[in-house]
Design an enzyme around this catalytic site. Structure first.
Site, PDB file in Angstrom:
ATOM      1  N   LYS A 115       9.532  -5.072   7.430  1.00  0.00           N
ATOM      2  CA  LYS A 115       9.029  -6.425   7.678  1.00  0.00           C
ATOM      3  C   LYS A 115       9.333  -6.883   9.108  1.00  0.00           C
ATOM      4  CE  LYS A 115       8.991  -8.072   2.923  1.00  0.00           C
ATOM      5  NZ  LYS A 115       9.647  -8.898   1.900  1.00  0.00           N
ATOM      6  N   LYS A 153       0.309   0.687  -1.025  1.00  0.00           N
ATOM      7  CA  LYS A 153       0.574  -0.003  -2.286  1.00  0.00           C
ATOM      8  C   LYS A 153      -0.227  -1.304  -2.341  1.00  0.00           C
ATOM      9  CE  LYS A 153       4.451  -2.045  -4.766  1.00  0.00           C
ATOM     10  NZ  LYS A 153       5.880  -2.315  -4.805  1.00  0.00           N
ATOM     11  N   LYS A 157      -0.874  -8.348  -1.829  1.00  0.00           N
ATOM     12  CA  LYS A 157      -1.669  -9.484  -1.364  1.00  0.00           C
ATOM     13  C   LYS A 157      -1.705  -9.534   0.164  1.00  0.00           C
ATOM     14  CE  LYS A 157      -3.276 -13.652  -3.030  1.00  0.00           C
ATOM     15  NZ  LYS A 157      -3.731 -14.120  -4.313  1.00  0.00           N
TER      16      LYS A 157
END
Ligand code: SF4
Length: 329
Positions: A111, A193, A196
């Site tokens: 991230k 994967k 959203k």
């Protein structure tokens, strides 16, 4: 009965990745364990997010969970930020959480690669997860393969806290992973994967036409350039999805017709779309009823928060007492 805790981010409507990968399993676990399920909105704010949409997305996720079969008479369902003890225990656990291990977390590294400036909350995300689990002194946590590292951190935090403040009689149990058959659902792009944030999802609440429009363009085995080219079903995400949504007979038919170029990918996808639409029909219908009555959903969540808080208050009180806080004994 062993207790389970698990959480899901408030990303709005459920998609097939989180339904197949987690929520279906939660529904089954309700019959075997004392289950606590949480919409983890405090986790959601560790990455840039759309504040005006957070509350609605939180309610929508709760609606998805209820429609999918989470039953408030058999499990506690609540919103994380409604039980303030999560944040307080999080702080107490930061005092024993190892910085080096937090920095080595794979998700943290993934991230932070996308951010110019790294918020401390992102680094501390696994400590908040530890607080979520330890606040209810959960025995087991259903985990996917990408969460095993975070659960190990929770166990480490519990060990360190027990060693520091409760060496004679450990207060926090070290939660065990509840390993379930791995269902890592790839996105419709076939590359990563389903998520959203990657825009490669297919939602349970989408209309039959939306489902078809998304599946029509979903990635397949690249070897099937024309209708006459045979394919390898095991290399195709559409085939993987058939295994979750279609009958064994259809799966066998897909296998043969793909390998022999007996049909085109659109024929194959149409069959999958029909199976999905049928599977989601009752869930969509329950979700629509709940969306029409948000006060009922909010009441379920308020009741869940009250039941969760009753446990959390006791855990925090004893934690504070063992840490020697003024007024806690
Ligand atoms: S026929 Fe079906 S399984 Fe084979 S490549 Fe096309 S979509 Fe995939």
């Amino acid at each position: 009965m062993d207790r389970i805790f698990s959480g899901i981010q408030p990303t709005g409507d459920l998609h097939i990745g989180n339904w197949l990968g987690a929520v279906q399993n939660w529904v089954a676990l309700q019959d075997q364990f004392d289950c606590i399920f949480c919409v983890v909105d405090l986790h959601a704010v560790t990455m840039p997010y759309d504040a005006p949409l957070l509350a609605q997305r939180t309610r929508d996720m709760a609606i998805g969970l209820l429609a999918a079969g989470i039953d408030p008479s058999r499990a506690i369902l609540f919103v994380q930020s409604a039980v303030h003890q999560h944040a307080e225990l999080n702080w107490l656990l930061t005092t024993v959480a190892p910085l080096g291990e937090l920095e080595r977390m794979t998700q943290f590294k993934d991230k932070t690669g996308k951010l110019e400036s790294v918020p401390v909350g992102l680094l501390c995300y696994p400590i908040l997860q530890a607080a979520d689990i330890l606040l209810y002194r959960a025995d087991k946590v259903p985990v996917g393969e990408d969460q095993v590292q975070h659960l190990e951190l929770t166990r480490e935090v519990a060990r360190r806290w027990n060693a520091a403040f409760s060496p004679e009689s450990p207060w926090f149990p070290e939660p065990q992973p509840l390993l379930t058959p791995a269902k890592r659902i790839m996105g419709l792009d076939g590359h990563a994967k389903m998520s959203k944030s990657l825009g490669n999802t297919l939602g349970l609440m989408e209309s039959p036409d939306e489902i078809w429009q998304k599946l029509r363009v979903a990635a397949t085995d690249p070897a099937r350039v024309t209708r006459k080219d045979p394919g390898t079903p095991t290399l195709c995400n559409v085939f993987t999805l058939h295994r979750y949504f279609s009958t064994p007979e259809t799966v066998a038919e897909v296998d043969v017709k793909c390998r022999t170029a007996g049909w085109g990918c659109l024929d194959c996808k149409r069959r999958l779309a029909d199976a999905m639409i049928e599977t989601f029909r009752p869930i969509r219908s329950r979700a629509e009823e709940l969306k029409a009555d948000p006060a009922r959903v909010d009441a379920v969540l308020a009741d869940g928060a009250e039941r969760a808080r009753a446990i959390a208050v006791d855990t925090l009180q004893e934690t504070r007492r063992r840490m020697g806080f003024f007024g806690a004994s």
